[in-house]
Design an enzyme around this catalytic site. Sequence first.
Site, PDB file in Angstrom:
ATOM      1  N   LEU A 174       0.832  -1.208   0.000  1.00 16.14           N
ATOM      2  CA  LEU A 174       0.000   0.000   0.000  1.00 16.14           C
ATOM      3  C   LEU A 174       0.864   1.254   0.000  1.00 16.14           C
ATOM      4  CD1 LEU A 174      -2.736  -1.274   2.486  1.00 16.14           C
ATOM      5  CD2 LEU A 174      -2.741  -1.329  -0.024  1.00 16.14           C
ATOM      6  N   SER A 214       6.182   3.300   1.649  1.00 17.44           N
ATOM      7  CA  SER A 214       7.485   3.883   1.267  1.00 17.44           C
ATOM      8  C   SER A 214       7.283   5.224   0.570  1.00 17.44           C
ATOM      9  CB  SER A 214       8.276   2.914   0.387  1.00 17.44           C
ATOM     10  OG  SER A 214       7.573   2.581  -0.786  1.00 17.44           O
ATOM     11  N   GLU A 218      13.841   6.753  -3.925  1.00 13.69           N
ATOM     12  CA  GLU A 218      13.523   5.335  -3.685  1.00 13.69           C
ATOM     13  C   GLU A 218      14.424   4.441  -4.543  1.00 13.69           C
ATOM     14  OE1 GLU A 218       9.591   4.298  -2.810  1.00 13.69           O
ATOM     15  OE2 GLU A 218       9.869   2.172  -3.196  1.00 13.69           O
ATOM     16  N   ASP A 251       3.551   5.048  -7.333  1.00 11.58           N
ATOM     17  CA  ASP A 251       3.259   5.267  -5.915  1.00 11.58           C
ATOM     18  C   ASP A 251       3.369   6.740  -5.526  1.00 11.58           C
ATOM     19  OD1 ASP A 251       3.307   2.559  -6.167  1.00 11.58           O
ATOM     20  OD2 ASP A 251       5.066   2.237  -4.888  1.00 11.58           O
TER      21      ASP A 251
HETATM   22  P1  ADP Z   1       5.280  -0.646   0.962  1.00 12.40           P
HETATM   23  O1  ADP Z   1       5.696   0.609   0.261  1.00 12.40           O
HETATM   24  O2  ADP Z   1       4.356  -1.474   0.146  1.00 12.40           O
HETATM   25  O3  ADP Z   1       4.714  -0.410   2.317  1.00 12.40           O
HETATM   26  P2  ADP Z   1       8.088  -1.101   0.835  1.00 12.40           P
HETATM   27  O4  ADP Z   1       8.940  -2.278   1.093  1.00 12.40           O
HETATM   28  O5  ADP Z   1       8.195  -0.410  -0.465  1.00 12.40           O
HETATM   29  O6  ADP Z   1       6.580  -1.527   1.157  1.00 12.40           O
HETATM   30  O7  ADP Z   1       8.404   0.012   1.925  1.00 12.40           O
HETATM   31  C1  ADP Z   1       8.438  -0.312   3.299  1.00 12.40           C
HETATM   32  C2  ADP Z   1       9.642   0.371   3.916  1.00 12.40           C
HETATM   33  O8  ADP Z   1       9.438   1.795   4.001  1.00 12.40           O
HETATM   34  C3  ADP Z   1       9.865  -0.054   5.343  1.00 12.40           C
HETATM   35  O9  ADP Z   1      10.615  -1.250   5.414  1.00 12.40           O
HETATM   36  C4  ADP Z   1      10.613   1.132   5.914  1.00 12.40           C
HETATM   37  O10 ADP Z   1      11.987   1.073   5.561  1.00 12.40           O
HETATM   38  C5  ADP Z   1      10.010   2.309   5.174  1.00 12.40           C
HETATM   39  N1  ADP Z   1       8.934   2.938   5.963  1.00 12.40           N
HETATM   40  C6  ADP Z   1       7.678   3.161   5.552  1.00 12.40           C
HETATM   41  N2  ADP Z   1       6.948   3.785   6.503  1.00 12.40           N
HETATM   42  C7  ADP Z   1       7.758   3.951   7.553  1.00 12.40           C
HETATM   43  C8  ADP Z   1       7.599   4.514   8.859  1.00 12.40           C
HETATM   44  N3  ADP Z   1       6.442   5.037   9.277  1.00 12.40           N
HETATM   45  N4  ADP Z   1       8.674   4.518   9.685  1.00 12.40           N
HETATM   46  C9  ADP Z   1       9.847   4.006   9.278  1.00 12.40           C
HETATM   47  N5  ADP Z   1      10.045   3.450   8.093  1.00 12.40           N
HETATM   48  C10 ADP Z   1       9.028   3.426   7.213  1.00 12.40           C
HETATM   49 MG    MG Z   2       6.847   0.701  -1.519  1.00 14.89          MG
END
Ligand code: ADP
Ligand code: MG
Length: 403
Positions: free
Chosen positions: A136, A139, A177, A189
């Site tokens: 969702l 990131s 990213e 995204d």
């Molecule tokens: P998605 O974007 O689908 O949630 P991703 O693997 O692309 O999955 O991104 C997840 C990563 O983004 C996490 O592992 C972390 O590194 C970072 N991230 C996202 N939100 C936060 C948050 N609130 N606090 C810290 N890191 C975050």
């Molecule tokens: Mg992502």
Amino acid sequence: MTEPLLAWSDEEGAGRAAALFAAALGGEPDGVWASPGRVNLIGEHVDYNGGLCLPMALPHRTFAAVRRRDDDVVRLVSALAPDEAWTGTLGGIAPGLVSSWVAYAGGTAWSLGQAGHALGGFDAAIASCVPLGAGLSSSAAIECAVALALDELFDLGLAASGDAGRAHLAAVCVRAENEVAGAPTGGMDQAASLRATAGHALLLDTLDHSVAQVPFHLAEAGLELLVIDTRAEHALVDGQYAARRAACHAAAARLGVGTLREVDDLPAALAALPDPVEQQRVRHVVTEIARVEQFVALVRDDRVREVGPLMDASHESLRLDYEVSCDELDVAVVSARAAGALGARMTGGGFGGSAIALVEESSVGAVGAAVTEAFVDRGWPEPGLLIASAAPGGARVRPVPPP
Ligand code: ADP
Ligand code: MG
């Protein structure tokens, strides 16, 4: 059954981020900015093929409480690890120098600098109600929330200049990213998080990054979009994503086109590809782009109740031709359909993450319960559920912007 995850209001999100700021970094932020996660209605794995996709911003957002500094120090903290603030400098944030969540939270500062924007140091505290790693786009939400804050605090004037400025900010976040976090994602995204408007899905043309706002009012049709977070995590996903991209690019090169968007005669293209795997990947991309066009045409014609079969076909194409589904996603869509969903599909990159189901308002509970039961029967953890509605893109939430 787990209750659907509610989105935080401006007050709740800003309050949480500001409280974390005070506790971990000290004092008051200059403001709080919020940017949403997204769910993609249709158009999957086409954003790196010059295709069309149709994401919408979720009401679930990431909040960044940020204060401008007079030196070049950067301090970052997330509510996920409130006792582990990261301290560094602006020059210390670059590809290869930072990892983990710091790359997402700080990477946009590097990327803004690369785009020629002058920044100084800053303090940022992050709190989010976007599920992490659920497909969702938490990131993009964190990148975009920080980018909006830096844009305003360092007087870059990008978001204030309208959609063109937001498109520029989105490109900056994509670069962060890709290059700082090292995730080779396309542009969907960040476009959704920054360029979506309330009550609309965002038709994004990834060939030129142009967008169209498509009115999307499910409630008026008596429908809801149920998001099912499978909570499944699979190993080797990154390599799979890169492999799909590589196969598409190889097929495009063999076909003599810049991107698979240019393929207008699918049978001829398939006949020209000797590799059966490349044939499958191309068939998915080309048919998926056509499904986006059909989906948008139905929605614009007030026929949103009829999009279900397109969602189902998208899932089958992703499962069989693109091979990015998994047992959890398949069980989620099959059990949602069996419980009355009009259509269901995986959304996001695949191999876990989330599925979406278009359901009658009156049967949201029954569909959620049926999917949960199917998971529990298999010994899997209960899925997370949330209700998506077409929310606006990111903005400052504190101080409250003038009307
Ligand atoms: P998605 O974007 O689908 O949630 P991703 O693997 O692309 O999955 O991104 C997840 C990563 O983004 C996490 O592992 C972390 O590194 C970072 N991230 C996202 N939100 C936060 C948050 N609130 N606090 C810290 N890191 C975050
Ligand atoms: Mg992502």
